[in-house]
Write a protein that holds these residues in place. Structure first.
Motif, PDB file in Angstrom:
ATOM      1  N   GLN A 217       0.830  -1.205   0.000  1.00 16.83           N
ATOM      2  CA  GLN A 217       0.000   0.000   0.000  1.00 16.83           C
ATOM      3  C   GLN A 217       0.864   1.256   0.000  1.00 16.83           C
ATOM      4  OE1 GLN A 217      -2.939  -2.346   2.850  1.00 16.83           O
ATOM      5  NE2 GLN A 217      -3.668  -0.246   2.612  1.00 16.83           N
ATOM      6  N   PHE A 248      -6.887  -3.999   1.992  1.00 18.25           N
ATOM      7  CA  PHE A 248      -7.642  -3.839   3.241  1.00 18.25           C
ATOM      8  C   PHE A 248      -6.756  -3.584   4.450  1.00 18.25           C
ATOM      9  CE2 PHE A 248     -10.494  -7.042   0.954  1.00 18.25           C
ATOM     10  CZ  PHE A 248     -11.352  -6.084   0.459  1.00 18.25           C
ATOM     11  N   GLY A 249      -5.485  -3.306   4.214  1.00 14.00           N
ATOM     12  CA  GLY A 249      -4.583  -3.037   5.329  1.00 14.00           C
ATOM     13  C   GLY A 249      -3.370  -3.955   5.369  1.00 14.00           C
ATOM     14  N   LEU A 252       0.252  -2.656   4.696  1.00 15.36           N
ATOM     15  CA  LEU A 252       0.729  -1.506   5.480  1.00 15.36           C
ATOM     16  C   LEU A 252       1.964  -1.837   6.300  1.00 15.36           C
ATOM     17  CD1 LEU A 252      -2.753  -0.211   6.787  1.00 15.36           C
ATOM     18  CD2 LEU A 252      -1.326   0.858   5.035  1.00 15.36           C
ATOM     19  N   ARG A 357      -9.354  -2.870   7.536  1.00 16.49           N
ATOM     20  CA  ARG A 357     -10.678  -2.306   7.227  1.00 16.49           C
ATOM     21  C   ARG A 357     -11.283  -1.490   8.364  1.00 16.49           C
ATOM     22  NH1 ARG A 357     -13.480  -7.860   5.754  1.00 16.49           N
ATOM     23  NH2 ARG A 357     -11.807  -8.806   4.551  1.00 16.49           N
ATOM     24  N   GLY A 513      -3.568   4.456   3.114  1.00 13.30           N
ATOM     25  CA  GLY A 513      -4.181   3.858   4.294  1.00 13.30           C
ATOM     26  C   GLY A 513      -4.788   4.963   5.121  1.00 13.30           C
ATOM     27  N   GLY A 514      -5.623   4.572   6.044  1.00 18.13           N
ATOM     28  CA  GLY A 514      -6.202   5.553   6.951  1.00 18.13           C
ATOM     29  C   GLY A 514      -7.016   6.626   6.248  1.00 18.13           C
ATOM     30  N   GLU A 710     -12.431   4.340   5.648  1.00 19.04           N
ATOM     31  CA  GLU A 710     -12.682   3.665   6.926  1.00 19.04           C
ATOM     32  C   GLU A 710     -14.137   3.802   7.374  1.00 19.04           C
ATOM     33  OE1 GLU A 710      -9.649   2.269   7.723  1.00 19.04           O
ATOM     34  OE2 GLU A 710      -8.740   3.516   6.168  1.00 19.04           O
TER      35      GLU A 710
HETATM   36 MO1  MOS Z   1      -6.473   0.610   5.773  1.00 17.50          MO
HETATM   37  S1  MOS Z   1      -6.860  -0.608   7.340  1.00 17.50           S
HETATM   38  O1  MOS Z   1      -6.057   2.074   6.252  1.00 17.50           O
HETATM   39  O2  MOS Z   1      -5.662  -0.151   4.560  1.00 17.50           O
END
Ligand code: MOS
Length: 743
Positions: A217, A248-249, A252, A357, A513-514, A710
């Motif tokens: 990501q 989905f995270g 990361l 997620r 992310g986030g 999110e």
């Molecule tokens: Mo997400 S859990 O910020 O990929």
């Protein structure tokens, strides 16, 4: 000829949609490099102990085998030797340093990697590796772990850490109140399971130059991690993630399989591809941690919350402390005078979790929003009315004004669409034939985060603007949104914009992310376009004085030439302005302003669910979901709605199906595939209706965005659990709500 397009806000089709549906998009496992070799990992079969010996002879003699690497013969990794932490999510500890010692820390920990000339031969040879262990007693049981929970190191060191204990007013004040509730909630381990398996192709292009085609990501994060791990200058590591098939995270964090592939490529001196199996996706690339929670709440008879206590203990590994914001929503969502939170960890003999997620907030909202429903029921109040009576007009955590908050508008829109007025106050009283029917709601929130990001913009002599940024697109449609932002900023049709991403050699971007990509990269794209326009004005000014004195806003990128509003005589052909490729190139860095610190910035969502429950079989069908979001400006109505729907379906999984089950006798998962680990399929998901407030937030960035990813899932699981209660009168506090819990 100023383009009249207004792209922001339209439901534009994905710029890469055709590439994806025709198979022309290249994912990280699909790069066919000359001399490519294939690697397969061998995992431990115990959860804790030591590897005493590994018999690799049969594997080494297997057809096509090129190498078998274990801790007995692995090259020493310079970054490991220095004790550097190659990955830095907000955790304490050290990511697993694969093949560097004989210790087994979890079941299916990689203990060997087998390389061969084809995938099938690598897989066959991997099956021939035999390990002997000295087993130690393991602990994978969260009921035991919860009793041995501890405060995260970062909270102990820093009382201001977001995972430190929090208190306003009196702690645990609910305990002495006349109207109160105290309830425990459990969510099991859940696993990301994007359809694309985790895959990396590692290629040492020279002894000190590494290229990774990686499912990640964050191309920059991955580059920095492995530059450190292999003691290379960052510029010598290139990470390509042009297409990512969901994440989905789990992209990361850097994981052992990536290190293993890099090591293997070094050893065999060929590019090496390593793709995890679906089974390995359960154990090697993170998961949502099993979490125990307790809510204590008290209220006045007329429905004002007087006190709220939220405690949570999440599962982590023995070698890293993974933390997340499980209790955050309880601090800021409702205007209660006495609020305290405690967040703890339980270290088990499992691999390290990672954000999944809507991460901790989605976990926390299950407890908080279920408890809100329980208290409303106790007070015989409509749960929506109960939430309105405790609405926070400013952030009760820090007293700051919200940058924007349109949650009341969301409540109203959603309640109307689901038909909330039909919800019976007394559970178990609404029927449709044999089926019980119920309605529930759940609220979600997530910080409107923005980080610094860079983007370059270049005018090509053809009049196309090429933008580049290292950001990834794990599915939300980043390239499409950025194309729209650039098109509007420059007044060009989207066909004249090309946005390239997913390459660490492009200007730097935060990890996707986030919910922060449009907030961060979108702002950089906008600023890069404005800078490009002014750069073009300056170039034109050299030969045409009208451009020298022109206002920036009057500069128009026409078809083939630069023009000025209100001055038809002023024209500068692109072919004259751009003689060298870099003539019309700008790179900007965009960052949040200090101004932002005056506000509390959050996206908000509310989800309304209507469910049908078959009382004899315990079957739950979600018959309608309405998700409403206050996420600031919506850049693309189609992709944003797609994302909300995806989150809602994820919420159905969380509420009704998803659970990774571990057999604690062996510390090993018994759910190993998507047949046993249930996710919602099409027949499990109703038509999800998505509503956006679509009001810009003036404080996050100039676009007015706040972030969607999110809040799409946060609050969905409790909405469904609350609807099940409304239908049946049964309060299920441990997810997933499987039929056995209802009969
Ligand atoms: Mo997400 S859990 O910020 O990929």
């Amino acid at each position: 000829m100023k383009a009249q397009n207004k792209q922001i806000g339209t439901p534009m089709n994905r710029v890469d949609g055709r590439l994806k549906v025709t198979g022309a998009a290249t994912y990280s496992a699909e790069y066919q490099l000359p001399g490519l070799a294939y690697a397969v990992l061998v995992g431990s079969t115990i959860a804790r102990g030591r590897v005493s010996s590994i018999d690799t002879r049969a594997a080494e003699r297997a057809p096509g085998a090129l190498a078998v690497i274990t801790h007995f013969n692995a090259p020493k990794v310079p970054g490991f030797a220095k004790g550097q932490n190659p990955s830095q999510p907000p955790t304490a500890g050290q990511p697993l340093q694969v093949f560097q010692d004989d210790k087994v820390r979890f079941n299916d920990q990689p203990i060997a990697v087998v390389v061969a000339d084809t995938y099938e031969r690598a897989r066959f040879a991997a099956g021939l590796v035999k390990a002997q262990y000295v087993q130690e007693k393991h602990q994978t049981d969260m009921t035991v772990g919860t009793r041995q929970a501890f405060q995260p190191t970062q909270a102990r060191k820093n009382p201001k850490s977001p995972v430190a204990d929090y208190q306003r007013g009196r702690a645990d004040a609910y305990q002495t109140a006349p109207i109160k509730l105290e309830a425990e909630y459990i969510i099991p381990t859940e696993v990301h399971h994007p359809i694309e398996l985790q895959a990396v192709t590692a290629h040492w292009e020279a002894p000190d130059r590494l290229t990774l085609y990686d499912k990640t990501q964050g191309t920059i994060r991955t580059r920095n991690d492995f530059a450190k791990e292999w003691n290379l200058p960052e510029a010598n590591v290139k990470v390509i993630a042009t297409f990512v098939g969901g994440a989905f995270g789990n992209g990361l964090h850097s994981w052992p399989h990536e290190s293993a592939a890099i090591m293997a490529a070094k050893q065999v001196n060929r590019p090496v591809k390593l793709v995890l199996s679906r089974e390995q996706m359960f154990t090697m690339v993170g998961y949502r941690p099993y979490t125990w929670q307790k809510i204590g709440m008290s209220a006045t008879p007329d429905g004002k919350i007087t006190a709220l206590t939220h405690e949570a203990t999440g599962q982590t590994s023995t070698y890293e402390e993974f933390t997340e914001s499980t209790v955050q929503q309880s601090r800021m969502m409702y205007a209660a005078p006495n609020v305290n939170t405690r967040y703890r960890l339980a270290a088990l003999d499992v691999s390290t979790p990672i954000w999944m997620r809507g991460p901790g907030e989605a976990t926390g909202a299950f407890a908080l929003e279920s408890a809100m429903d329980e208290m409303a029921h106790q007070l015989r109040l409509d749960p929506l009315e109960f939430r309105l009576r405790n609405y926070a007009d400013q952030d009760p955590e820090n007293g700051r004004p919200w940058s924007t908050k349109f949650l009341k508008e969301c409540y109203q829109m959603g309640a109307e669409r689901i038909g909330w007025s039909k919800r019976p106050l007394t559970p178990g009283t609404l029927r449709d034939g044999d089926w019980l029917v119920g309605y529930g709601m759940g609220v979600g929130t997530f910080g409107a985060h923005r980080s610094k990001a860079q983007t370059s913009a270049r005018l090509l002599p053809t009049g196309t603007v090429l933008l580049q940024c290292a950001t990834t697109d794990i599915g939300p449609g980043t390239g499409t949104a950025m194309t729209q932002i650039a098109a509007d900023t420059l007044g060009l049709p989207p066909e004249k914009i090309r946005f390239e991403l997913g390459n660490s050699q492009f200007p730097t971007a935060p990890t996707q992310g986030g919910s922060s990509t449009v907030n961060s990269v979108g702002a950089a794209v906008q600023e890069a376009c404005l800078a490009l326009r002014d750069k073009l004005r300056q170039l034109a000014a050299a030969s045409n004085s009208a451009f020298a004195v022109a206002q920036k806003e009057d500069v128009v990128l026409a078809d083939g030439y630069l023009a000025l509003t209100g001055n038809p005589a002023a024209r500068a052909n692109y072919a004259d302005l751009v003689r060298q490729p870099d003539d019309a190139l700008v790179t900007v860095e965009s960052k949040p302003s200090e101004e932002q610190k005056k506000y509390s910035m959050y996206s908000f969502s509310v989800h309304f669910a209507k469910v049908r429950v078959q009382p004899l079989t315990g079957e739950v069908r979600v018959s309608k979901l309405v998700s409403c979001a206050d996420a600031g400006t919506i850049v693309n109505l189609k992709t944003a709605a797609n994302q909300m729907k995806g989150g809602a379906v994820g919420g159905i999984g969380m509420a009704l199906m998803e659970a990774a089950t571990i057999d604690n006798r062996f510390g090993r998962y018994i759910t190993k595939d998507l047949a046993d680990y249930h996710v919602p399929v099409h027949a499990d998901a109703p038509a999800v209706e998505v509503l956006f407030v679509n009001q810009p937030d003036p404080h996050v960035n100039a676009l007015g965005t706040k972030g969607i990813g999110e809040i799409a899932i946060i609050g969905v699981a409790p909405a469904i659990a609350n609807a099940v209660f409304n239908a049946t009168g049964k309060r299920i506090r441990e997810l997933p709500i499987t039929p056995d819990k209802l009969i």
